[in-house]
Each structure stands twice: as C-alpha cells, then as structure tokens.
Write a protein that holds these residues in place. Structure first.
Motif, PDB file in Angstrom:
ATOM      1  N   ILE A 219       0.828  -1.207   0.000  1.00 44.84           N
ATOM      2  CA  ILE A 219       0.000   0.000   0.000  1.00 44.84           C
ATOM      3  C   ILE A 219       0.860   1.254   0.000  1.00 44.84           C
ATOM      4  O   ILE A 219       2.017   1.223   0.415  1.00 44.84           O
ATOM      5  CB  ILE A 219      -0.953   0.055   1.207  1.00 44.84           C
ATOM      6  CG1 ILE A 219      -0.172   0.245   2.522  1.00 44.84           C
ATOM      7  CG2 ILE A 219      -1.860  -1.173   1.263  1.00 44.84           C
ATOM      8  CD1 ILE A 219      -1.026   0.660   3.702  1.00 44.84           C
ATOM      9  N   VAL A 220       0.245   2.345  -0.444  1.00 45.99           N
ATOM     10  CA  VAL A 220       0.806   3.684  -0.255  1.00 45.99           C
ATOM     11  C   VAL A 220      -0.024   4.333   0.843  1.00 45.99           C
ATOM     12  O   VAL A 220      -1.240   4.527   0.688  1.00 45.99           O
ATOM     13  CB  VAL A 220       0.724   4.518  -1.550  1.00 45.99           C
ATOM     14  CG1 VAL A 220       1.016   5.986  -1.257  1.00 45.99           C
ATOM     15  CG2 VAL A 220       1.665   3.973  -2.605  1.00 45.99           C
ATOM     16  N   ARG A 221       0.602   4.623   1.959  1.00 52.29           N
ATOM     17  CA  ARG A 221      -0.074   5.342   3.036  1.00 52.29           C
ATOM     18  C   ARG A 221      -0.345   6.780   2.593  1.00 52.29           C
ATOM     19  O   ARG A 221       0.471   7.373   1.903  1.00 52.29           O
ATOM     20  CB  ARG A 221       0.803   5.431   4.276  1.00 52.29           C
ATOM     21  CG  ARG A 221       0.989   4.183   5.032  1.00 52.29           C
ATOM     22  CD  ARG A 221       1.917   4.504   6.208  1.00 52.29           C
ATOM     23  NE  ARG A 221       2.350   3.314   6.867  1.00 52.29           N
ATOM     24  CZ  ARG A 221       2.062   3.029   8.126  1.00 52.29           C
ATOM     25  NH1 ARG A 221       1.341   3.858   8.843  1.00 52.29           N
ATOM     26  NH2 ARG A 221       2.498   1.921   8.670  1.00 52.29           N
ATOM     27  N   VAL A 222      -1.459   7.316   3.043  1.00 50.73           N
ATOM     28  CA  VAL A 222      -1.789   8.711   2.753  1.00 50.73           C
ATOM     29  C   VAL A 222      -2.121   9.394   4.087  1.00 50.73           C
ATOM     30  O   VAL A 222      -3.282   9.654   4.412  1.00 50.73           O
ATOM     31  CB  VAL A 222      -2.956   8.822   1.749  1.00 50.73           C
ATOM     32  CG1 VAL A 222      -3.183  10.288   1.353  1.00 50.73           C
ATOM     33  CG2 VAL A 222      -2.703   7.976   0.507  1.00 50.73           C
TER      34      VAL A 222
ATOM     35  N   HIS B  95      -5.069   4.757   2.742  1.00 50.98           N
ATOM     36  CA  HIS B  95      -4.089   4.278   1.777  1.00 50.98           C
ATOM     37  C   HIS B  95      -4.689   4.124   0.389  1.00 50.98           C
ATOM     38  O   HIS B  95      -5.908   4.114   0.222  1.00 50.98           O
ATOM     39  CB  HIS B  95      -3.551   2.914   2.214  1.00 50.98           C
ATOM     40  CG  HIS B  95      -4.596   1.832   2.087  1.00 50.98           C
ATOM     41  ND1 HIS B  95      -5.613   1.675   3.007  1.00 50.98           N
ATOM     42  CD2 HIS B  95      -4.794   0.890   1.138  1.00 50.98           C
ATOM     43  CE1 HIS B  95      -6.399   0.684   2.634  1.00 50.98           C
ATOM     44  NE2 HIS B  95      -5.933   0.193   1.489  1.00 50.98           N
TER      45      HIS B  95
ATOM     46  N   THR C 120      -4.179   1.136  -2.451  1.00 50.65           N
ATOM     47  CA  THR C 120      -3.597  -0.194  -2.608  1.00 50.65           C
ATOM     48  C   THR C 120      -2.740  -0.254  -3.870  1.00 50.65           C
ATOM     49  O   THR C 120      -3.175   0.170  -4.942  1.00 50.65           O
ATOM     50  CB  THR C 120      -4.699  -1.266  -2.688  1.00 50.65           C
ATOM     51  OG1 THR C 120      -5.462  -1.222  -1.480  1.00 50.65           O
ATOM     52  CG2 THR C 120      -4.120  -2.662  -2.878  1.00 50.65           C
TER      53      THR C 120
ATOM     54  N   LEU D 298      -8.762   5.577  -2.577  1.00 52.36           N
ATOM     55  CA  LEU D 298      -8.624   5.545  -1.123  1.00 52.36           C
ATOM     56  C   LEU D 298     -10.024   5.316  -0.552  1.00 52.36           C
ATOM     57  O   LEU D 298     -10.851   6.223  -0.536  1.00 52.36           O
ATOM     58  CB  LEU D 298      -8.031   6.865  -0.628  1.00 52.36           C
ATOM     59  CG  LEU D 298      -7.590   6.944   0.838  1.00 52.36           C
ATOM     60  CD1 LEU D 298      -6.608   8.088   1.025  1.00 52.36           C
ATOM     61  CD2 LEU D 298      -8.736   7.043   1.815  1.00 52.36           C
TER      62      LEU D 298
ATOM     63  N   VAL E  69       3.991  11.175  -2.138  1.00 51.13           N
ATOM     64  CA  VAL E  69       4.176   9.726  -2.095  1.00 51.13           C
ATOM     65  C   VAL E  69       5.651   9.417  -2.287  1.00 51.13           C
ATOM     66  O   VAL E  69       6.219   9.691  -3.347  1.00 51.13           O
ATOM     67  CB  VAL E  69       3.329   9.031  -3.189  1.00 51.13           C
ATOM     68  CG1 VAL E  69       3.574   7.527  -3.186  1.00 51.13           C
ATOM     69  CG2 VAL E  69       1.851   9.350  -2.983  1.00 51.13           C
TER      70      VAL E  69
ATOM     71  N   ASP F 256       4.452   0.544   1.515  1.00 54.12           N
ATOM     72  CA  ASP F 256       4.554  -0.309   2.700  1.00 54.12           C
ATOM     73  C   ASP F 256       4.026  -1.708   2.415  1.00 54.12           C
ATOM     74  O   ASP F 256       3.026  -1.876   1.706  1.00 54.12           O
ATOM     75  CB  ASP F 256       3.763   0.285   3.863  1.00 54.12           C
ATOM     76  CG  ASP F 256       4.378   1.558   4.407  1.00 54.12           C
ATOM     77  OD1 ASP F 256       5.535   1.863   4.055  1.00 54.12           O
ATOM     78  OD2 ASP F 256       3.693   2.253   5.176  1.00 54.12           O
TER      79      ASP F 256
ATOM     80  N   GLN G 138       2.644  -3.517   9.719  1.00 53.25           N
ATOM     81  CA  GLN G 138       3.675  -3.188   8.735  1.00 53.25           C
ATOM     82  C   GLN G 138       4.847  -4.152   8.895  1.00 53.25           C
ATOM     83  O   GLN G 138       5.375  -4.324   9.982  1.00 53.25           O
ATOM     84  CB  GLN G 138       4.162  -1.755   8.931  1.00 53.25           C
ATOM     85  CG  GLN G 138       5.217  -1.367   7.910  1.00 53.25           C
ATOM     86  CD  GLN G 138       5.659   0.067   8.075  1.00 53.25           C
ATOM     87  OE1 GLN G 138       4.894   0.904   8.510  1.00 53.25           O
ATOM     88  NE2 GLN G 138       6.892   0.340   7.706  1.00 53.25           N
TER      89      GLN G 138
ATOM     90  N   SER H 205       8.995  -1.155   4.670  1.00 49.50           N
ATOM     91  CA  SER H 205       8.677   0.029   3.885  1.00 49.50           C
ATOM     92  C   SER H 205       9.763   0.185   2.830  1.00 49.50           C
ATOM     93  O   SER H 205      10.949   0.016   3.128  1.00 49.50           O
ATOM     94  CB  SER H 205       8.618   1.263   4.787  1.00 49.50           C
ATOM     95  OG  SER H 205       8.158   2.378   4.048  1.00 49.50           O
TER      96      SER H 205
END
Length: 196
Positions: free
Chosen positions: A17-20, A45, A47, A128, A156, A160, A171, A174
């Motif tokens: 995922i990309v955390r936001v 996030h 995906t 998201l 970005v 993770d 997690q 990363s």
C-alpha cells in the motif's frame, strides 16, 4: 486491502500500500466506522497490490526484489480533489492516478501470479476507500462531509508491505521510491494504525 470484510482476511495474507497520512484528518472518523480494513489496523491508503505473497514466503530476497522494482519509480505528488464510487464503496480519487497504476503494473509484471484483487476486475482503479456497504443516505452524508475538506495533497515517497497476523494488519517493511536497487527496509512488525 479494501473491498473485503475484516473477517474475510486470513493470517499470513499480505499487501502493498501507499499510506496517505495527509488524508487521515478528513477520513479517519468515517473509515473507523465504515471501512472494515480500518478496524483491522490499515491506515488511509491507496492499494498497490493485494493480495500479495503469503507472509511465509516473504524473506530478505523477496524484500530486495520489491525494493528493486519500487526503487525504479520516483516519488510523486497526488491530489485527492473529488470522490468516486464503486458498487457499495465510496472513495477519494487521486489525480493523477497514473503513478499508482505504474506501481501496480510494475509489481504485477514481477509477480504475475498475483494479479490485483485476485484478477476480479478488468480495470484496477487507484482509490482511497472511505466507506463500504452503506446505504445511499449514509454515502451521501459522508461524501458531503469529505468534499468540505478537499483537496488533499499527498507526497508519495514509499510503499509499505502489510501482513495480517490473524487479528490485525501490521507493517512488515517500507520501500522508498526513487532509491537505488535493494534499499527496501525489511522492518519489524508494527501496528500501522497508530493505536495501542
């Protein structure tokens, strides 16, 4: 990590995922109530790839390969300025979504046996998730509230790796974008929700 009920997740499942974190002030309250993945410890996030390898198969070599693939992509800015809907799902849509699509495509090219969402969608739309399985009145209320806090601009710079331990998503590692090959950190399991 969306489009599934928390009870449908299994120990050993993993996802990228990309955390936001920039979206958390606007979406956390809604996600905690209306998105099962949030209750399972998944932060706001987008995906990149779910489901990914079983946790038992993720070793230093796999992490090095993930880091190499993702390290070829530069960090980028994403702007969330409108909502979108799938059947039963309300989400924030990133613009542009091209960078997210490229990350997913790169991971699938390396691990073709793991198509996004098990291959159930012809077009995987970066998003998201904020709410799932709600009636129209609730979705409209959530959307109206979200629109008052947009746009959200996110930088970005990493992806993770999350693993389900049977109760929560944690997690595992990363991986920075735009770094030399093999510089992904094989991290320690941690509570990604920020809650204790």
């Amino acid at each position: 990590m969306e489009d599934d009920d928390t009870h449908g997740f299994q120990a050993g499942q993993s996802g990228l995922i990309v955390r936001v974190p920039e979206a958390e002030p606007a979406v956390r309250g809604w996600r905690d109530r209306l998105d099962p993945s949030a209750r399972g410890g998944v932060p706001a996030h987008v995906t990149v790839l779910f489901p990914f390898l079983d946790a038992s198969r993720i070793d230093q070599g796999v992490c090095a390969a993930i880091g190499e693939v993702l390290g070829r992509h530069q960090s980028f800015e994403a702007r969330f300025d409108h909502c979108g809907r799938f059947p039963g799902v309300l989400y924030l849509a990133p613009e542009p979504d091209t960078h997210f699509r490229c990350l997913t495509e790169a991971m699938v090219e390396r691990w073709p046996e793991h198509p996004p969402f098990g291959g159930q969608f012809d077009d995987v739309v970066p998003h998201l998730t904020v709410a799932q399985g709600q009636d129209e009145a609730v979705v409209e209320q959530v959307e109206a509230d979200l629109l008052t806090g947009l746009p959200i601009v996110a930088q970005v710079s990493s992806v993770d790796l999350l693993v389900n331990d049977g109760r929560r998503w944690r997690q595992r590692a990363s991986f920075p974008l735009g770094q030399p090959a093999g510089h992904g950190a094989f991290g320690v399991l941690g509570d990604v929700s920020g809650r204790r």
